[in-house]
Design a protein around this motif. Structure first.
Motif, PDB file in Angstrom:
ATOM      1  N   THR A 162       0.833  -1.206   0.000  1.00 37.67           N
ATOM      2  CA  THR A 162       0.000   0.000   0.000  1.00 37.67           C
ATOM      3  C   THR A 162       0.867   1.255   0.000  1.00 37.67           C
ATOM      4  O   THR A 162       0.593   2.215  -0.727  1.00 37.67           O
ATOM      5  CB  THR A 162      -0.928   0.009   1.228  1.00 37.67           C
ATOM      6  N   PHE A 163       1.912   1.236   0.820  1.00 32.86           N
ATOM      7  CA  PHE A 163       2.816   2.391   0.894  1.00 32.86           C
ATOM      8  C   PHE A 163       3.490   2.648  -0.452  1.00 32.86           C
ATOM      9  O   PHE A 163       3.545   3.790  -0.920  1.00 32.86           O
ATOM     10  CB  PHE A 163       3.867   2.152   1.982  1.00 32.86           C
ATOM     11  N   ILE A 164       3.988   1.581  -1.074  1.00 29.91           N
ATOM     12  CA  ILE A 164       4.679   1.729  -2.363  1.00 29.91           C
ATOM     13  C   ILE A 164       3.733   2.278  -3.428  1.00 29.91           C
ATOM     14  O   ILE A 164       4.075   3.189  -4.191  1.00 29.91           O
ATOM     15  CB  ILE A 164       5.274   0.377  -2.809  1.00 29.91           C
ATOM     16  N   LEU A 165       2.519   1.747  -3.477  1.00 30.41           N
ATOM     17  CA  LEU A 165       1.551   2.196  -4.475  1.00 30.41           C
ATOM     18  C   LEU A 165       1.183   3.659  -4.272  1.00 30.41           C
ATOM     19  O   LEU A 165       1.161   4.456  -5.218  1.00 30.41           O
ATOM     20  CB  LEU A 165       0.307   1.317  -4.418  1.00 30.41           C
ATOM     21  N   ASN A 166       0.890   4.006  -3.026  1.00 32.20           N
ATOM     22  CA  ASN A 166       0.489   5.387  -2.742  1.00 32.20           C
ATOM     23  C   ASN A 166       1.626   6.370  -3.006  1.00 32.20           C
ATOM     24  O   ASN A 166       1.418   7.447  -3.582  1.00 32.20           O
ATOM     25  CB  ASN A 166       0.021   5.508  -1.292  1.00 32.20           C
TER      26      ASN A 166
END
Length: 301
Positions: A162-166
């Motif tokens: 989630t962190f990488i995508l955001n």
């Protein structure tokens, strides 16, 4: 190829469904208000599908709600298997309401001389909105579902995914919003996550206590009589001494920790106590969401 058949029996009482609808609806409106009042006027970016929608708005003036609906619908069509039935239903509802609210809810514009003030306000408002959506058993869909897919097929941790995508979406927006606003957006996203955490689990946070003592019986009795909390007893022994002990385990509220420590000290000043943060407690005496909970309110008998 395996088939997936959703469980349509949600076993929910009508007022529980009404609760979810109200929470998700209000959450979507609050979130959209945060975007339209703080993010767009200050030319910030965002994470998730909303961040993609904002980029298209800046570049092509396409309404954010329209892009949000299209992209989320595609992601949901691909990843609906990763959501339980209740969450899926209210996620679809949240997607529709959020898309509508993004195109129609325009509260007063907030622009501060200090860019961080605007970012702070936007992050808190959006975090509250997202928290209300999750409390209503909805979800923001989008990158969360993609992160679930990545976890299944690549083993990537959900939070990391989630962190990488955001962050990828935020960094992509930097070419449109500039470096200064990108840093402000990252700060805003941090506050969004903190506000979301406060709304969803902040009031459920507890402390767990593990007590190793030579006098477990009087201590357990005292705790039950004083604060009316159940205690779990583990059989254990010291590796060095090989002496057997009974270990008491209890989950309590923060103010109760000091009280219990003082009472234990009065009985056994040599007791060994560890206190640990508990992120969330689901079960008897703490929440109404567990179906085996005698205090349940959401589920039919």
């Amino acid at each position: 190829m395996s088939s997936w058949v959703p469980n349509l029996n949600l076993a929910l009482k009508p007022w529980a469904i009404a609760y979810s609808i109200v929470m998700v609806t209000l959450g979507c409106i609050v979130y959209a208000a945060g975007v339209n009042s703080f993010v767009l006027p200050n030319h910030f970016g965002n994470g998730g599908v909303a961040g993609i929608a904002i980029i298209f708005y800046y570049l092509k003036e396409i309404p954010t709600g329209t892009t949000n609906l299209i992209v989320n619908a595609i992601i949901l069509a691909i990843g609906y298997r990763f959501l339980d039935m209740r969450t899926l239903v209210f996620t679809i509802y949240a997607m529709l309401v959020t898309s509508w609210a993004l195109n129609t809810v325009f509260p007063p514009i907030f622009i501060s001389d200090n860019i961080l003030i605007s970012a702070m306000a936007g992050g808190i408002v959006m975090g509250i909105g997202l928290g209300m959506i999750i409390k209503g058993h909805g979800s923001s869909a989008g990158t969360d579902i993609i992160a679930m897919i990545l976890k299944k097929y690549t083993g990537l941790n959900f939070a990391t995914g989630t962190f990488i995508l955001n962050m990828s979406i935020v960094l992509a927006s930097s070419f449109v919003i500039g470096a200064e606003n990108t840093f402000a957006t990252i700060f805003m996203k941090f506050l969004t996550s903190k506000a979301l955490e406060l709304v969803t689990v902040g009031f459920s946070q507890r402390k767990s206590m593990m007590i190793i003592t030579e006098n477990p019986e009087p201590i357990a009795k005292m705790i039950i009589e004083s604060i009316d909390r159940g205690i779990t007893v583990f059989k254990a022994y010291g590796y060095y001494s090989r002496a057997e002990r009974e270990v008491l385990y209890i989950v309590v509220s923060r103010p109760q920790v000091i009280k219990i420590e003082r009472m234990i000290s009065a009985i056994d000043s040599n007791a060994f106590i560890t206190v640990t943060d508990v992120q969330e407690v689901i079960g008897q005496g703490f929440t109404f969401y567990n179906t085996s909970n005698k205090n349940r309110r959401f589920y039919d008998d």
